[in-house]
Design a protein around this motif. Structure first.
Motif, PDB file in Angstrom:
ATOM      1  N   PRO A 156       0.825  -1.219   0.000  1.00 15.95           N
ATOM      2  CA  PRO A 156       0.000   0.000   0.000  1.00 15.95           C
ATOM      3  C   PRO A 156       0.856   1.265   0.000  1.00 15.95           C
ATOM      4  O   PRO A 156       1.894   1.330   0.668  1.00 15.95           O
ATOM      5  N   PHE A 157       0.407   2.226  -0.768  1.00 18.70           N
ATOM      6  CA  PHE A 157       1.166   3.477  -0.903  1.00 18.70           C
ATOM      7  C   PHE A 157       0.203   4.602  -1.235  1.00 18.70           C
ATOM      8  O   PHE A 157      -0.736   4.432  -2.008  1.00 18.70           O
ATOM      9  N   TYR A 158       0.414   5.775  -0.629  1.00 19.86           N
ATOM     10  CA  TYR A 158      -0.332   6.971  -1.007  1.00 19.86           C
ATOM     11  C   TYR A 158       0.525   8.192  -0.733  1.00 19.86           C
ATOM     12  O   TYR A 158       1.200   8.277   0.303  1.00 19.86           O
ATOM     13  N   GLN A 159       0.500   9.154  -1.663  1.00 18.65           N
ATOM     14  CA  GLN A 159       1.212  10.408  -1.466  1.00 18.65           C
ATOM     15  C   GLN A 159       0.539  11.493  -2.286  1.00 18.65           C
ATOM     16  O   GLN A 159       0.085  11.257  -3.412  1.00 18.65           O
ATOM     17  N   GLU A 160       0.456  12.670  -1.717  1.00 16.40           N
ATOM     18  CA  GLU A 160      -0.068  13.806  -2.469  1.00 16.40           C
ATOM     19  C   GLU A 160       0.942  14.933  -2.476  1.00 16.40           C
ATOM     20  O   GLU A 160       1.721  15.096  -1.533  1.00 16.40           O
ATOM     21  N   SER A 161       0.956  15.678  -3.564  1.00 16.69           N
ATOM     22  CA  SER A 161       1.906  16.774  -3.710  1.00 16.69           C
ATOM     23  C   SER A 161       1.248  17.912  -4.473  1.00 16.69           C
ATOM     24  O   SER A 161       0.272  17.705  -5.201  1.00 16.69           O
ATOM     25  N   THR A 162       1.815  19.110  -4.321  1.00 11.39           N
ATOM     26  CA  THR A 162       1.301  20.298  -4.990  1.00 11.39           C
ATOM     27  C   THR A 162       2.397  20.919  -5.836  1.00 11.39           C
ATOM     28  O   THR A 162       3.551  21.025  -5.399  1.00 11.39           O
ATOM     29  N   TRP A 163       2.029  21.328  -7.049  1.00 14.34           N
ATOM     30  CA  TRP A 163       2.977  21.965  -7.956  1.00 14.34           C
ATOM     31  C   TRP A 163       2.393  23.278  -8.472  1.00 14.34           C
ATOM     32  O   TRP A 163       1.182  23.403  -8.645  1.00 14.34           O
ATOM     33  N   THR A 164       3.283  24.233  -8.718  1.00 19.32           N
ATOM     34  CA  THR A 164       2.920  25.487  -9.368  1.00 19.32           C
ATOM     35  C   THR A 164       3.597  25.508 -10.726  1.00 19.32           C
ATOM     36  O   THR A 164       4.815  25.374 -10.823  1.00 19.32           O
ATOM     37  N   LEU A 165       2.803  25.644 -11.775  1.00 19.55           N
ATOM     38  CA  LEU A 165       3.330  25.599 -13.130  1.00 19.55           C
ATOM     39  C   LEU A 165       3.058  26.916 -13.851  1.00 19.55           C
ATOM     40  O   LEU A 165       1.923  27.409 -13.865  1.00 19.55           O
ATOM     41  N   ALA A 166       4.101  27.474 -14.435  1.00 21.69           N
ATOM     42  CA  ALA A 166       3.981  28.695 -15.221  1.00 21.69           C
ATOM     43  C   ALA A 166       3.278  28.386 -16.541  1.00 21.69           C
ATOM     44  O   ALA A 166       3.155  27.224 -16.935  1.00 21.69           O
ATOM     45  N   PRO A 167       2.792  29.397 -17.248  1.00 20.46           N
ATOM     46  CA  PRO A 167       2.127  29.170 -18.542  1.00 20.46           C
ATOM     47  C   PRO A 167       3.015  28.353 -19.479  1.00 20.46           C
ATOM     48  O   PRO A 167       4.197  28.653 -19.662  1.00 20.46           O
ATOM     49  N   GLY A 168       2.468  27.278 -20.047  1.00 17.55           N
ATOM     50  CA  GLY A 168       3.198  26.435 -20.984  1.00 17.55           C
ATOM     51  C   GLY A 168       4.182  25.459 -20.355  1.00 17.55           C
ATOM     52  O   GLY A 168       4.769  24.641 -21.052  1.00 17.55           O
ATOM     53  N   GLN A 169       4.352  25.512 -19.045  1.00 17.10           N
ATOM     54  CA  GLN A 169       5.335  24.647 -18.382  1.00 17.10           C
ATOM     55  C   GLN A 169       4.770  23.244 -18.166  1.00 17.10           C
ATOM     56  O   GLN A 169       3.567  23.050 -18.002  1.00 17.10           O
ATOM     57  N   SER A 170       5.659  22.253 -18.147  1.00 16.70           N
ATOM     58  CA  SER A 170       5.279  20.886 -17.799  1.00 16.70           C
ATOM     59  C   SER A 170       6.243  20.372 -16.742  1.00 16.70           C
ATOM     60  O   SER A 170       7.364  20.874 -16.595  1.00 16.70           O
ATOM     61  N   HIS A 171       5.792  19.344 -16.010  1.00 15.74           N
ATOM     62  CA  HIS A 171       6.614  18.793 -14.939  1.00 15.74           C
ATOM     63  C   HIS A 171       6.401  17.291 -14.888  1.00 15.74           C
ATOM     64  O   HIS A 171       5.263  16.813 -14.851  1.00 15.74           O
ATOM     65  N   ASN A 172       7.488  16.528 -14.899  1.00 15.95           N
ATOM     66  CA  ASN A 172       7.391  15.075 -14.864  1.00 15.95           C
ATOM     67  C   ASN A 172       7.524  14.571 -13.429  1.00 15.95           C
ATOM     68  O   ASN A 172       8.434  14.959 -12.696  1.00 15.95           O
TER      69      ASN A 172
END
Length: 208
Positions: free
Chosen positions: A5-21
């Motif tokens: 079992p595994f669970y994790q939550e995270s928050t990201w802030t992305l600028a216009p046109g940005q992507s995050h892997n």
């Protein structure tokens, strides 16, 4: 083989046109918060639209999620990742929720029950109002409104609503002879009459 079992939550802030892997082995993905709709690429699958309140579940694990901001504004996204039977059951609303409150109108119990001529017991909602200001209803947060009918033929009745220890010298509402008045909310209600004694019937509408 049973998944750990595994669970994790995270928050990201992305600028216009940005992507995050995000490299994170999971079998489900939930969007808990998002300031605007966005896109995700889950594993090797094509990009797809995603937004607050959506959950993606896969029978097989995926190893990564790419978060994409296709908008011309900065966005903030909170995602929950899980596997091994762990699920995020929190409710994420996409917009305003329409609710219907349940209300009940009933006689206000002033003096217990009284027996009618038919032998049935009724709640005694008769208030004998004197010329002295006295409390007729206590504070009740579940009350939506109080209803009073002045059964006197000659005397006006003055009603005062208060949530504090002191009562204003100015009446909240005045019920003339034969008139029915309402006081909204669950404040304590005090009353007095022009004449030594006047009769009022008290009802209330409460949240149930």
């Amino acid at each position: 083989m049973t998944k750990k079992p595994f669970y994790q939550e995270s928050t990201w802030t992305l600028a216009p046109g940005q992507s995050h892997n995000v490299p994170r082995r999971s079998d489900f993905l939930s969007c808990l918060e998002a300031t605007k709709p966005f896109k995700v690429q889950i594993g090797e699958a094509p990009e797809t639209g995603f937004q607050k309140g959506l959950t993606y579940t896969s029978e097989a694990d995926f190893d990564s999620v790419r978060i994409i901001n296709p908008t011309d504004e900065t966005i903030i996204v909170t995602l929950g990742f899980g596997r091994g039977g762990v699920r995020d059951g929190r409710f994420a609303a996409l917009g305003a929720i329409e609710t219907r409150e349940k209300l009940q109108m009933r006689p206000f119990d002033i003096g217990g029950v009284i027996s009618g001529a038919d032998g049935i017991e009724y709640i005694n909602n008769m208030a004998f109002i004197s010329s002295t200001v006295e409390q007729v209803m206590p504070i009740d947060d579940m009350r939506q409104k109080a209803i009073f009918r002045n059964a006197s033929e000659t005397s006006a009745i003055y009603f005062y609503a208060t949530t504090g220890a002191r009562v204003s010298k100015y009446a909240t509402v005045v019920a003339q002879p034969g008139q029915t008045v309402e006081i909204l909310g669950g404040a304590a209600v005090y009353a007095n009459s022009e004449e030594p004694t006047a009769l009022a019937f008290a009802d209330e509408v409460v949240h149930v």
